[in-house]
Design an enzyme around this catalytic site. Structure first.
Site, PDB file in Angstrom:
ATOM      1  N   SER A 144      -6.194  72.941  34.079  1.00 24.05           N
ATOM      2  CA  SER A 144      -5.502  73.550  32.914  1.00 24.05           C
ATOM      3  C   SER A 144      -3.483  72.432  33.572  1.00 24.05           C
ATOM      4  CB  SER A 144      -4.515  74.877  33.443  1.00 24.05           C
ATOM      5  OG  SER A 144      -4.203  75.175  34.669  1.00 24.05           O
ATOM      6  N   ASN A 168      -2.919  84.161  40.386  1.00 22.29           N
ATOM      7  CA  ASN A 168      -3.051  85.862  39.754  1.00 22.29           C
ATOM      8  C   ASN A 168      -1.787  85.867  39.076  1.00 22.29           C
ATOM      9  OD1 ASN A 168      -5.772  84.687  39.831  1.00 22.29           O
ATOM     10  ND2 ASN A 168      -5.806  86.754  40.896  1.00 22.29           N
ATOM     11  N   THR A 178       7.328  88.616 -10.783  1.00 22.16           N
ATOM     12  CA  THR A 178       6.141  89.046 -10.019  1.00 22.16           C
ATOM     13  C   THR A 178       5.420  88.771 -10.615  1.00 22.16           C
ATOM     14  OG1 THR A 178       6.323  91.605 -11.942  1.00 22.16           O
ATOM     15  CG2 THR A 178       8.070  91.688 -10.510  1.00 22.16           C
ATOM     16  N   HIS A 179       4.100  88.993 -10.250  1.00 23.97           N
ATOM     17  CA  HIS A 179       2.996  88.261 -10.258  1.00 23.97           C
ATOM     18  C   HIS A 179       3.251  87.012 -11.203  1.00 23.97           C
ATOM     19  CE1 HIS A 179       0.999  92.348 -10.604  1.00 23.97           C
ATOM     20  NE2 HIS A 179       2.050  92.936 -10.787  1.00 23.97           N
ATOM     21  N   SER A 224       4.363  58.813  -3.068  1.00 25.03           N
ATOM     22  CA  SER A 224       2.606  58.160  -3.035  1.00 25.03           C
ATOM     23  C   SER A 224       2.981  56.571  -2.085  1.00 25.03           C
ATOM     24  CB  SER A 224       1.690  59.134  -3.497  1.00 25.03           C
ATOM     25  OG  SER A 224       0.314  58.328  -4.740  1.00 25.03           O
ATOM     26  N   LYS A 282       6.194  59.166  -7.286  1.00 23.83           N
ATOM     27  CA  LYS A 282       6.049  60.584  -6.525  1.00 23.83           C
ATOM     28  C   LYS A 282       7.149  61.037  -5.727  1.00 23.83           C
ATOM     29  CE  LYS A 282       2.851  63.440  -6.709  1.00 23.83           C
ATOM     30  NZ  LYS A 282       2.121  63.382  -6.215  1.00 23.83           N
ATOM     31  N   ASN A 287       7.140  63.859  -2.666  1.00 23.65           N
ATOM     32  CA  ASN A 287       6.250  64.914  -2.845  1.00 23.65           C
ATOM     33  C   ASN A 287       7.183  66.343  -1.436  1.00 23.65           C
ATOM     34  OD1 ASN A 287       4.004  63.965  -3.915  1.00 23.65           O
ATOM     35  ND2 ASN A 287       3.702  62.304  -2.436  1.00 23.65           N
ATOM     36  N   GLU A 309       4.987  71.697   2.866  1.00 20.42           N
ATOM     37  CA  GLU A 309       4.159  72.336   3.052  1.00 20.42           C
ATOM     38  C   GLU A 309       3.292  72.134   3.922  1.00 20.42           C
ATOM     39  OE1 GLU A 309       2.747  69.864  -1.549  1.00 20.42           O
ATOM     40  OE2 GLU A 309       2.664  68.742  -0.064  1.00 20.42           O
ATOM     41  N   TYR A 327      -7.737  90.112  36.967  1.00 22.92           N
ATOM     42  CA  TYR A 327      -7.840  88.952  36.174  1.00 22.92           C
ATOM     43  C   TYR A 327      -9.376  87.832  36.309  1.00 22.92           C
ATOM     44  CZ  TYR A 327      -6.983  83.966  35.935  1.00 22.92           C
ATOM     45  OH  TYR A 327      -6.371  82.633  35.117  1.00 22.92           O
ATOM     46  N   GLN A 377      -7.350  81.966  31.076  1.00 21.78           N
ATOM     47  CA  GLN A 377      -6.155  80.367  31.782  1.00 21.78           C
ATOM     48  C   GLN A 377      -5.817  79.908  30.146  1.00 21.78           C
ATOM     49  OE1 GLN A 377      -7.840  77.686  34.477  1.00 21.78           O
ATOM     50  NE2 GLN A 377      -8.105  76.236  32.694  1.00 21.78           N
ATOM     51  N   LYS A 383      -2.245  80.268  27.519  1.00 23.28           N
ATOM     52  CA  LYS A 383      -0.948  79.247  27.108  1.00 23.28           C
ATOM     53  C   LYS A 383      -1.608  77.991  26.373  1.00 23.28           C
ATOM     54  CE  LYS A 383      -1.382  79.872  32.052  1.00 23.28           C
ATOM     55  NZ  LYS A 383      -3.137  80.034  32.391  1.00 23.28           N
TER      56      LYS A 383
END
Length: 465
Positions: free
Chosen positions: A23, A110, A155-156, A277, A283, A285, A290, A317, A322, A325
């Site tokens: 690790s 541990n 709304t919607h 683009s 463009k 963007n 996003e 443990y 492991q 993380k």
């Protein structure tokens, strides 16, 4: 290469097993926390007479030497060392000789890793809190600048009622406020010391866990040694809180993406937070928004990952943990980067007030207020709803707005309409009248902003930030 734990083994682990088991590639970021925990542990060992004072001093000096080596990029992290704990301990023994081997008395990897990750997350939670507060400042500043700007509320994703843009922004302030509350609550459960729990059953040495907890700034020591080394609830909880933060940023990002389209044209993103683009020269963007929206998915994945890892583990443990993380480290990195970008994007966002105003008038957003007008005159609201629905149909058929209607036209639908309907049905009138607590009336938006500024004074708000 021989392992520090290899006494009962005849053969070394294979190279592929070293890679699979290690690790060190990701937990090396906890080097400061590992050294800090080891220094505190060594002080406790000396205080309790388990090691000599001069041995503790030698260990501490060796640990601080390693800290400097790592900071100067002079320390070699090897896959064969498995993890940050063994890597530092091996180097400590090289520096101090057999004295360094006494550091691991009365502890296990541990409880060592459990204290390291808690120390690390405690620091990161504070950094995320600071970034959230910075976002709150920008939201409040932007809301104050736009407390008279009106746009359609939806709304919607259909135009619904007129609202103040500052009111819309303050909705996100409330979301971030809840995120901060969740982070602070999560911090309480992170801020407990498991060091001294040993591998699972505690230790036969006369240790002082409360001393170590105090030395490391923890609120207290954890209660149960089994739970201390196998608990990852606090990691799951932080993953969840970060997921909530990212969800709120993603919702805001979605609106910015929509608002910045030609179809809406409510906002214009600064060039610094946009991209172009490779083929279409025209463009611009909204990639910052996003990407925040997209990165929310990976954060959700990290939450589901750790939940799935932990769901079938017996006490205590297991090596499975492991896997706790990488996900939370990634989520922390992602939310911090996203917040930094989002603050800049929002701060530089240009508001196109005229386009917002045009959109209000095109969608009968004042229809509810006309129904409220009739209800205040004594008509049952359900009947008023039907009458105004007929008015909307009439306006659609005659290609006109409700606010363009003459009194005689209103009276075709109800004799309850009087001259004041013109003002009551105006967009500004609709906004002004919504004075219920938390509503979008100018006075209510002003109250929300002022309350937020008072709350943010702790972080340095002076009204001119």
């Amino acid at each position: 290469m021989a392992k520090l734990w290899g006494g009962r083994f005849k053969n070394n682990t294979s190279e592929i097993m070293d890679k699979f088991n290690a690790s060190i590639t990701f937990d090396k970021r906890m080097y400061e926390e590992d050294i800090r925990g080891s220094v505190a542990h060594s002080k406790m060992l000396a205080k309790q007479g388990i090691i000599k004072e001069e041995e503790q001093k030698k260990i501490e000096e060796g640990l601080f030497r390693i800290l400097e080596e790592i900071k100067k990029d002079e320390f070699e992290f090897l896959i064969s060392d498995e993890d940050i704990h063994m890597s530092i301990e091996k180097r400590l023994i090289e520096i101090t000789g057999t004295v360094g081997g006494k550091l691991h008395t009365a502890r296990s990897r541990n409880d060592q890793v459990a204290v390291d990750i808690r120390l690390y997350l405690r620091k990161e939670i504070k950094e995320i809190e600071d970034l959230l507060k910075e976002l709150q400042y920008v939201i409040v500043k932007k809301a104050e600048e736009n407390k008279k700007v009106i746009l359609p509320g939806y709304t919607h994703l259909q135009r619904a009622q007129p609202i103040v843009f500052g009111h819309h922004l303050m909705a996100y302030y409330e979301m971030i406020k809840r995120d901060l509350d969740r982070l602070k609550d999560c911090y309480k459960r992170v801020n407990q010391s498991p060091l001294g729990a040993g591998a699972l059953a505690g230790t036969t040495f006369p240790i002082d866990r409360e001393y170590v907890a105090k030395e490391l700034g923890f609120e207290k020591a954890t209660e149960n040694s089994l739970d201390s080394v196998s608990d990852r609830d606090f990691i799951i909880e932080l993953n969840f809180v970060i997921s909530m933060i990212m969800m709120h940023l993603s919702r805001f990002s979605e609106e910015i993406v929509l608002w910045s389209t030609t179809e809406f044209g409510f906002v214009t993103l600064d060039d610094r937070y946009s991209t172009g683009s490779s083929i279409m020269p025209q463009k611009k963007n909204p990639d910052a928004a996003e990407l925040v929206r997209g990165k929310t998915g990976r954060v959700y994945g990290n939450l589901m990952g750790i939940l799935t890892v932990m769901k079938g583990l017996p006490l205590a443990y297991n090596k499975d943990t492991q896997e706790d993380k990488e996900g939370v480290f990634d989520s922390i990195d992602t939310v911090k980067l996203s917040l930094n970008v989002f603050v800049g994007m929002l701060e530089t966002l240009k508001i196109n007030e005229e386009n917002m105003k045009n959109a209000i008038y095109a969608g009968f957003t004042n229809a509810t207020d006309v129904a409220d007008y009739l209800a205040k005159k004594g008509m049952p609201f359900r009947d008023a709803h039907k009458v105004v629905g007929e008015i909307v149909l009439y306006c659609e058929q005659n290609k006109k707005l409700i606010s363009d209607m003459k009194l005689e036209e209103y009276n075709k639908f109800s004799e309850l309409f009087e001259e004041d309907i013109t003002e009551k049905a105006s967009i500004e009138g609709c906004v002004r009248e919504r004075k219920s607590y938390g509503g979008t009336a100018y006075v209510e938006v002003e109250r929300q902003i002022e309350n937020a500024k008072k709350e943010l004074k702790i972080g340095g708000w002076n009204g001119n930030n």
